[in-house]
Design an enzyme around this catalytic site. Sequence first.
Site, PDB file in Angstrom:
ATOM      1  N   GLY A 110      42.866  38.871  33.387  1.00  0.00           N
ATOM      2  CA  GLY A 110      41.580  39.141  33.340  1.00  0.00           C
ATOM      3  C   GLY A 110      40.562  39.051  34.345  1.00  0.00           C
ATOM      4  CG  ASP A 111      38.762  37.258  37.884  1.00  0.00           C
ATOM      5  OD1 ASP A 111      38.776  37.999  38.975  1.00  0.00           O
ATOM      6  OD2 ASP A 111      37.851  36.352  37.696  1.00  0.00           O
ATOM      7  CG  ASP A 112      40.172  39.640  41.923  1.00  0.00           C
ATOM      8  OD1 ASP A 112      39.578  40.740  41.477  1.00  0.00           O
ATOM      9  OD2 ASP A 112      39.315  38.668  42.455  1.00  0.00           O
ATOM     10  CB  SER A 124      43.324  43.471  37.048  1.00  0.00           C
ATOM     11  OG  SER A 124      42.114  42.631  37.163  1.00  0.00           O
TER      12      SER A 124
END
Length: 491
Positions: A275-277, A308
């Site tokens: 959900g992020d980098d 992502s």
Amino acid sequence: MFHQNMKNPRFQNSYLIFYVHSFYIIGVISIILIFGSLAECKVSSSSKLNNFDYTAINCRKHSAILTEFDAVGDGKTLNTKAFNSAITKLSQYANDGGSLLIVPPGKWLTGSFNLTNHFTLFIQKGAVILASQSQDEADWPQLPILPSYGRGREKNEPVGRSSSLIFGTNLTDVIITGNNGTIDGQGSVWWEKFKNDQLKITRPYLIELMYSDQIQISNLNLINSPNWFVHPIYSSNIIVNGLTIRAPVDVPNTDGINPDSSTNVRIEDNYIESGDDCIAIKSGWNEYGIKFGKPSQHIIIRRLTCISPKSAMIALGSEMSGGIEDVRVEDLTAINTEAAVRIKSAVGRGGFVKDIFVKGMNLNTMKSVFSMTGSYADHSDSKFDPKAALPNVTGINFRDVTAKNVTIAGELKGISNDPFTGICISNATIEMFVNKDADKVKLPWNCTDVSGVTSNVVPKPCELLPEKKVDCSFPNDKLPIENVQFKTCSI
Ligand SMILES: *[C@@H]1O[C@H](CO)[C@@H](O)[C@H](O)[C@H]1NC(C)=O
Ligand SMILES: *[C@@H]1O[C@H](CO)[C@@H](O)[C@H](O)[C@H]1NC(C)=O
Ligand SMILES: *[C@@H]1O[C@H](CO)[C@@H](O)[C@H](O)[C@H]1NC(C)=O
Ligand SMILES: *[C@@H]1O[C@H](CO)[C@@H](O)[C@H](O)[C@H]1NC(C)=O
Ligand SMILES: *[C@@H]1O[C@H](CO)[C@@H](O)[C@H](O)[C@H]1NC(C)=O
Ligand SMILES: *[C@@H]1O[C@H](CO)[C@@H](O)[C@H](O)[C@H]1NC(C)=O
Ligand SMILES: *[C@@H]1O[C@H](CO)[C@@H](O)[C@H](O)[C@H]1NC(C)=O
């Protein structure tokens, strides 16, 4: 482990090279063995390793199994005490050949525990370390805030933060590995509480090592971390390889691997969906990071596959106040990802991002391929210096890029009195997403306060990056961490 990508011929190729390289290493080790200088390491004669052979930067003389310490692998019994007593006991061997703790098949529920020196945590196939779902301080002891951040990173208060599930500080020679065992952060309770602002301090990471040297994290499945997954900070000589990292793509701050104020880092053959980098390189926040002054540098990232949709494959920043330099990135694949290698900074950050080299990106379905921003206004507090604390972003090189189904080719935004300079992009072919329903066609490039050159780039770049016949540079030398070889160890 790289099931998603075996169809990608380039990936297969590099995998082949990887294997050939491993055989070369095994050959070299065999020769060394003949001369008897690696007494603790046994070399397997075939490529098929049995359950108790593994590769590591160091082998260990002593070992124990978690069940010797009254652990119960039923997924319900809390085993924090078992992990702590096992590791405390094994710590006596730090100066006598080191030690290894086997986590056997089963579900081992636990709160946070600490590692020790010259130590290997070996998580067997079929073993799952399950993080406790209570938010109790007994399971998640409070640690002081990180000096280079000056605050809890997400509570924005100068208070504490939760200890990571697996934590170590001031250690030498620490390995977390296995033959595809699992660490499950059971993050859903934390994500909900975070979204509803019900937490007092920053959520725990899955694995954090501080002020440590000689770290290996490899051959594991890491899932559902409460916050970032792997966070080496103020550390050096780090190898992270063969990880499959997964969190749902819509949960907050589940960055995969975040080297932070760390030096000599090698990140290879990882698959990350988050959900992020997928990877974020950092070095502290505004005045706290500037004062602490420890850069992230000499980092190589190879053969990463990333999904992502809301973030970047690799982010540099936004916390980069101690500086980021000499980052080498090769052979990347991203699918359904917002940005490829993205630089994020802001007035107030200070520090620098320089000598960044990217070679070989294969991208499919991206919002933007080239992305830089100088207005990532996420500040630790209001005490930063808006006049003096300007980031120096310079020497950013990209080459050999193919991208399909892209919304924006390049969105490059420096700072008005502090342009991002020395940008070089060569041999990049970007196929744009054609939205037939859009009333207005978006321009593929949008650049302000940047300077540099491009060569053989389609579609035609912005005027601030004029055409010049160049191949953007990529270093020929090797970083010291690339010369570190794995040994084949046997329990
Ligand atoms: C490791 O685990 C992942 C995810 O569960 C799986 O896709 C992969 O095939 C496994 N690899 C090996 C070598 O067992
Ligand atoms: C783990 O390390 C931290 C930081 O040094 C310390 O505060 C904590 O008490 C340690 N926990 C255990 C169980 O030893
Ligand atoms: C760990 O190392 C740092 C930096 O050298 C030092 O400031 C700190 O006191 C050390 N902590 C412990 C618990 O030894
Ligand atoms: C930015 O860094 C480069 C390379 O180290 C240096 O030449 C330049 O003077 C720096 N620029 C500023 C504004 O500090
Ligand atoms: C251009 O990049 C592609 C990969 O995107 C690569 O296959 C090709 O060899 C590169 N061409 C040159 C001249 O380097
Ligand atoms: C192309 O990208 C758009 C979003 O930008 C997405 O909706 C679509 O499914 C993608 N098409 C393909 C073929 O991947
Ligand atoms: C470029 O980006 C700015 C925002 O930074 C936006 O206001 C502007 O409309 C964009 N220009 C184009 C041509 O897309």
